[in-house]
Design an enzyme around this catalytic site. Structure first.
Site: not given
Ligand SMILES: [Zn+2]
Length: 374
Positions: A309, A340, A311, A271, A93, A314
């Site tokens: 999910c 996550h 990830c 963002d 930025d 998880c």
């Molecule tokens: Zn997750």
């Protein structure tokens, strides 16, 4: 020799678009969400973990990095990519927004902003030219024009005067960037549309920016307290005022339902600190809405944060364990929750890209809202 900047739209569905931006350091799939790496780190995450969540690009903050460790120092250490071990694209930025929101004793003039550091009280001057220099020293891939972002609730004449100054600063940013030698040949420059919630002011801003010419166009001055309804009302006209064949970046947004509504209205990039900041505070985003892991109802919950999910958090840890870590203020809690949340945002973006490519975005958005907003 790979391309400096090439935006391709592969499919559209209503106002929503999906495609990619090819750059020297990698390709950015759009719509894209950029995790925020304020102080040369996405807080609580290693760069390789950020990449593993599916992020193609991260954001760095000029204001923070110019104060600590300093742009000249980062340049001496090989640039921001080498310094923080992230070899993919970085958007920085301009520092304008954060000078106004974080620093003390600001003095705003046509030349720029004089301010004192919120860290040590030292005096600094940020101008369009200096902002371009700092972003060049950092080695940014996508440089943002220096602008001023007034609160949306200011009187119209103030909003108009501020927008006009930001447009003069946009031209100075363009000139400063173009004078940056090799860096200008390897990186891209985005202009920032201002004008708060006013359609006519936004139209004037879009025309002035388009005349100067930028690689992409940001929609600035939203997500500053106006609320989702006013933001969506502005996004009903702002994206289509900007060039069709350039990426549109909505700065500082937002919640998952904000992202879906903005993509629906033609936004390509986002963002926000929300997924990382919320993660550190114990809030997890799920397809069924946000949950607060501090809540005692999770103390013996053996389920993952979100059963859909993909990830690592998880796949490995229970809500009960995360509840314990957060209650105990363990660092691992912040790490696992952030991972996550960033991964959830990336999965949301991938799901939206797929839905647009397959021409079923409206159905996806309706289903998302019924599940997420319940
Ligand atoms: Zn997750």
């Amino acid at each position: 020799m790979s391309e400096r900047f090439a935006f391709t739209i592969d499919a559209t569905d209503g106002a929503a678009r999906t495609g990619s931006i090819a750059m020297r350091r990698g390709t950015i799939r759009t719509p894209a969400f950029m995790p925020v790496g304020t102080a040369a780190t996405v807080k609580a995450m290693k760069p390789e973990t950020v990449r593993k969540t599916g992020a193609d690009i991260i954001l760095g903050n000029t204001y923070h990095l110019m104060l600590r460790p300093g742009a000249e120092r980062v340049a001496r250490l090989g640039g921001l990519h080498q310094f923080m071990n992230w070899d993919r694209p970085i958007l920085t930025d301009s520092g304008g927004y954060q000078v106004m929101s974080l620093s003390d004793l600001r003095k705003l003039t046509e030349k720029g902003v004089e301010f004192r550091s919120h860290i040590d009280g030292s005096k600094h001057m940020l101008t369009p030219e200096r902002s371009m220099e700092i972003q060049r020293l950092l080695g940014s891939d996508i440089v943002m024009a220096f602008d001023e972002c007034p609160r949306a609730d200011r009187p119209r004449d103030e909003i108009a005067a501020s927008m006009e100054m930001s447009m003069r600063w946009a031209k100075r940013s363009r000139d400063g960037f173009d004078g940056g030698g090799d860096h200008a040949e390897r990186s891209a420059l985005f202009g920032i549309q201002q004008g708060a919630l006013d359609e006519d002011l936004r139209q004037i801003s879009a025309e002035k920016l388009t005349e100067i010419g930028f690689d992409g166009y940001a929609i600035g001055g939203l997500a500053v307290g106006e609320g989702q309804e006013a933001m969506f009302a502005t996004l009903d006209f702002a994206p289509r005022q900007l060039p069709q064949d350039r990426p549109r970046y909505l700065m500082g947004v937002g919640k998952p339902d904000d992202l879906v509504g903005a993509v629906e209205r033609g936004v390509d990039m986002f963002d926000c600190v929300l997924p990382s900041r919320s993660g550190r505070n114990g809030q997890a985003f799920t397809w069924n809405g946000p949950i607060n892991l501090r809540n005692a109802r999770f103390a013996e919950d053996q389920e993952p944060l979100d059963s859909r999910c993909a990830c690592d958090t998880c796949g490995t840890y229970t809500r009960a364990y995360l509840h314990h870590l957060i209650k105990s203020q363990e660092i691992l809690g912040a790490m696992l929750m952030t991972e996550h949340n960033i991964a959830f945002y990336q999965q949301l973006m991938q799901t939206m890209r797929d839905a647009i490519a397959e021409g079923r975005f409206a159905a996806f958005a309706a289903q998302f809202r019924s599940e997420y907003l319940g």
